[in-house]
Design a protein around this motif. Structure first.
Motif, PDB file in Angstrom:
ATOM      1  N   HIS A  13      -0.426  10.904  -1.979  1.00 13.92           N
ATOM      2  CA  HIS A  13       0.456   9.881  -2.539  1.00 13.92           C
ATOM      3  C   HIS A  13      -0.022   8.481  -2.185  1.00 13.92           C
ATOM      4  O   HIS A  13       0.011   7.589  -3.009  1.00 13.92           O
ATOM      5  N   SER A  14      -0.461   8.330  -0.914  1.00 12.49           N
ATOM      6  CA  SER A  14      -0.837   6.990  -0.478  1.00 12.49           C
ATOM      7  C   SER A  14      -2.078   6.496  -1.220  1.00 12.49           C
ATOM      8  O   SER A  14      -2.335   5.301  -1.286  1.00 12.49           O
ATOM      9  N   ASN A  44       2.510  -0.272  -6.050  1.00 14.06           N
ATOM     10  CA  ASN A  44       3.139  -1.524  -5.628  1.00 14.06           C
ATOM     11  C   ASN A  44       2.813  -2.662  -6.581  1.00 14.06           C
ATOM     12  O   ASN A  44       3.666  -3.499  -6.869  1.00 14.06           O
ATOM     13  N   GLU A  83      -0.710   4.192  -3.573  1.00 12.13           N
ATOM     14  CA  GLU A  83       0.253   3.225  -3.047  1.00 12.13           C
ATOM     15  C   GLU A  83       0.031   1.800  -3.573  1.00 12.13           C
ATOM     16  O   GLU A  83       0.957   1.147  -4.039  1.00 12.13           O
TER      17      GLU A  83
END
Ligand code: SAH
Length: 241
Positions: free
Chosen positions: A5-6, A13, A9
């Motif tokens: 998931h990161s 964002n 990120e």
């Protein structure tokens, strides 16, 4: 899973900031929470993952279907005027992404202190067998299997088993609200759909009145794939996708 998931990120964002700046995404509230919670990259084909957080529609292989652009998905949440507890029908599951966003609004996940009665449900119908499997797999992996039911079939006939609905959304363009869907909508309920206008499509809200008639509201101009099925799009114009 977390590291996977990161990986997205930064792009997530950036997209959130962009949609806020352009005024599509509110700064807080249920629509913001839903958008932030649903991992869009889990709903796009592997080959499209690098573009999951670009504000653009993405193709679902060669099916002719597309997952709508993020800003359109957010606008739809606003148009539907969703509340926790709502029972919603979507025609055109595609990737299952829009259904997951709706599920977050009618039955928000985690820390909330919602009681069972305030947990609604999303029924989403898909006519293309490959996409039924795709949507089911995505929704399950992303944690929405208990809040979203994917049904294979012609969505213009609705899904009488779970009717009446508070909200009905069509993510494919037709000529007018299919009569079975109007029948399955609650009085005071909203049916939102793209309506073919010849040279363009208009996103419209139809609110069911107590006498069964519909009051319509023009929302914006859009471009969706054609609605198939018994009460699908009848048009002399050919859409190229
Ligand atoms: N909401 C989807 C995008 C869907 S694109 C998402 O979030 O990804 C429109 C979808 O409508 C396509 O998958 C197409 O196969 C489906 N569709 C078109 N006509 C339909 C019908 N009569 N019944 C059910 N699905 C239909």
């Amino acid at each position: 899973m977390a590291s996977e998931h990161s990986e997205y990120e930064e792009e997530r964002n950036e997209l959130i900031a962009r949609l806020k700046r352009l005024g599509y995404l509110p700064k807080s509230g249920p629509i913001y929470d839903a958008f932030v919670k649903v991992p869009r990259h889990e709903f796009v084909p592997l080959s499209e993952r690098p573009f999951a957080y670009v504000d653009h529609p993405l193709p679902l292989w060669d099916t002719g279907a597309t997952i709508s652009a993020p800003h359109m998905c957010v606008l739809i949440l606003e148009y539907l005027q969703l509340e926790a507890g709502h029972i919603v029908l979507e025609v055109g599951a595609g990737s299952g992404y829009q259904a997951a966003l709706i599920a977050e609004m009618v039955c928000p996940s985690s820390e909330s202190s919602l009681t069972e009665e305030l947990c609604g449900h999303v029924y989403t119908i898909e006519i293309h067998p490959q996409l039924v499997e795709f949507a089911r797999g995505n929704l399950e992996r992303a944690g929405y299997a208990d809040r979203v039911t994917v049904i294979q079939g012609d969505g213009t006939l609705g899904y009488p088993e779970a009717a009446p609905y508070d909200r009905i959304l069509l993510t494919a363009a037709g000529n007018a609200p299919p009569p079975p869907l109007v029948e399955q909508l609650k009085v005071g309920g909203i049916l939102c759909m793209p309506v073919d206008q010849g040279s363009y499509q208009a996103m419209m809200n139809f609110v069911k009145q107590s006498d069964g008639t519909l009051k319509k509201e023009h929302l914006t101009e859009v471009m969706f794939v054609p609605l198939r099925g018994k009460f699908g799009l009848v048009s002399k114009k050919r859409w190229f996708f």
